[in-house]
Design an enzyme around this catalytic site. Structure first.
Site, PDB file in Angstrom:
ATOM      1  N   ARG A 241    -192.754 -32.130 -36.549  1.00 17.79           N
ATOM      2  CA  ARG A 241    -192.742 -33.336 -36.123  1.00 17.79           C
ATOM      3  C   ARG A 241    -193.949 -34.242 -36.398  1.00 17.79           C
ATOM      4  NH1 ARG A 241    -189.814 -31.407 -30.649  1.00 17.79           N
ATOM      5  NH2 ARG A 241    -187.651 -31.568 -31.198  1.00 17.79           N
ATOM      6  N   PHE A 360    -184.823 -38.012 -38.130  1.00 18.22           N
ATOM      7  CA  PHE A 360    -184.826 -36.678 -38.378  1.00 18.22           C
ATOM      8  C   PHE A 360    -186.102 -35.748 -37.924  1.00 18.22           C
ATOM      9  CE2 PHE A 360    -186.645 -37.263 -43.250  1.00 18.22           C
ATOM     10  CZ  PHE A 360    -187.836 -37.779 -42.620  1.00 18.22           C
ATOM     11  N   GLU A 361    -185.797 -34.593 -37.665  1.00 21.81           N
ATOM     12  CA  GLU A 361    -186.619 -33.526 -36.783  1.00 21.81           C
ATOM     13  C   GLU A 361    -186.770 -34.165 -35.563  1.00 21.81           C
ATOM     14  OE1 GLU A 361    -186.710 -33.069 -39.744  1.00 21.81           O
ATOM     15  OE2 GLU A 361    -188.607 -31.989 -40.544  1.00 21.81           O
ATOM     16  N   GLY A 362    -185.625 -34.513 -34.925  1.00 18.93           N
ATOM     17  CA  GLY A 362    -185.403 -34.963 -33.605  1.00 18.93           C
ATOM     18  C   GLY A 362    -185.652 -36.411 -33.392  1.00 18.93           C
TER      19      GLY A 362
END
Length: 378
Positions: A241, A360-362
């Site tokens: 992140r 993306f990446e949460g």
């Protein structure tokens, strides 16, 4: 302002800037239009070691700090978000091995990356996006092998990846504690990739499904122990992140620079629009937000290097930086006016590239859950 980096990183930063100016910035426009894989560009980048920046020094890496790497990745993102995402995706795929792998697994991985090989991290599934625990891919132990079946989706770098880190259920009855992590190499029978996604932005980065059909791998390709896969994946994302935040800063910096350059040249009411306080304030707000995000990234990376817990900081950096990026690119389009809506000008692409950073990446909704849990407690 920016990052305070080592002398070695300063030299490499100059090299990367020159490479991006010659090989990426203009070429990315065409790849954005066609959606084609920029094979020549990426082959050159691999030869120069730009996918191997995060290889630890003990395994043959060049020994850069994370702050050093952040400055380099930001420069790549300024040239093209898709290029930066592609370069960083191999580092993402390395993380599960570096977090949980044996010495032999780490050595093998780093040798592949130093040799120019690319990787992909395969967690997301059609029914398991934000709820990563809902994955249905399975791994069944069969003697000294595991047999993997299932489908992953939206996997960055999958079409070009030489290796994958893949999550799969080894015990369906155990929930998240039944998820395990596996290292799978390209060419393994039963491993295939689907059609490239026709994406809105970062079109220089390729994304597709990964299909596992009775894919047999050696049992030694298990990373960590059975049931540790979800924990490894979350630790991977905790690190990843921050790098998303770093790339967001790079794209935003490019948008601000483009807006300044245009505002100095665009004449309305007899003077450059940059002379209007309303435009100056827009630029000032961009600069404030960009530098704030950059320092959030730097703070988190310093904590990583120091071995200090950083999960909260990483979620904040990613969430703030990606929200900031969408705001800054939107304002850049506004400064360009009608021209900003045209593909002839760069900010239209930057605006399209920006959106994925909130996803993306949460997603940023998930980041806010993570942040709230840290702050409020249980």
């Amino acid at each position: 302002m920016g990052y305070i980096i080592s002398d070695d990183a300063k030299d490499l930063l100059g090299d990367i800037k020159n490479f991006c100016d010659k090989e990426v910035r203009e070429q990315a426009k065409e790849y954005d239009r066609t959606g084609e894989w920029a094979e020549d560009m990426y082959n050159k980048a691999r030869e120069l070691g730009y996918t191997a920046l995060e290889v630890p020094e003990e395994y043959g890496g060049i020994g850069l700090s994370r702050i050093d790497i952040a400055a380099l990745l930001e420069e790549m993102a300024k040239a093209d978000a898709g290029f930066a995402v592609t370069m960083s995706a191999t580092s993402l795929a390395m993380k599960p091995v570096l977090i949980a792998g044996s010495q032999e697994q780490k050595k093998k991985l780093c040798e592949l990356v130093l040799d120019g090989k690319m990787g992909a991290f395969a967690l997301t599934e059609p029914d398991a996006g934000s709820d990563a625990s809902a994955g249905r891919a399975t791994a069944v132990k069969d003697g000294d092998s595991y047999i993997l079946n299932g489908r992953k989706c939206f996997i960055t770098n999958a079409p070009a990846a030489d290796f994958f880190c893949i999550t799969a259920m080894t015990d369906k009855s155990a929930g998240v504690k039944g998820i395990s992590m596996f290292f799978v190499e390209k060419g393994t029978p039963g491993l295939s990739t689907g059609k490239d996604e026709d994406k809105m932005g970062i079109r220089g980065s390729h994304t597709c499904d990964v299909v596992l059909e009775d894919c047999r791998i050696p049992a030694e390709n298990l990373l960590g122990k059975e049931g540790q896969g979800f924990k490894i994946a979350m630790q991977t994302l905790d690190q990843a992140r921050t790098w998303v935040g770093c790339m967001a800063v790079g794209v935003a910096q490019r948008a601000m620079e483009e807006a300044i350059a245009y505002a100095k040249e665009r004449i309305q009411f007899g003077k450059p629009i940059i002379k209007n306080q309303v435009i100056q304030f827009k630029i000032a707000d961009m600069a404030i937000k960009i530098e704030t995000a950059r320092q959030m990234v730097a703070n988190t990376l310093n904590k990583m290097d120091a071995g200090i817990p950083y999960g909260l900081d990483s979620a904040i950096a990613k969430c703030y930086a990606s929200d900031m990026l969408v705001e800054v690119t939107s304002e850049a389009v506004q400064i360009f006016g009608g021209y900003g809506y045209s593909r002839e000008y760069p900010v239209e692409k930057l605006y399209r590239d920006a959106k994925i950073f909130q996803i993306f990446e949460g997603t940023n909704e998930i980041q806010r859950i993570v942040i709230a849990n840290h702050v409020i407690g249980k």
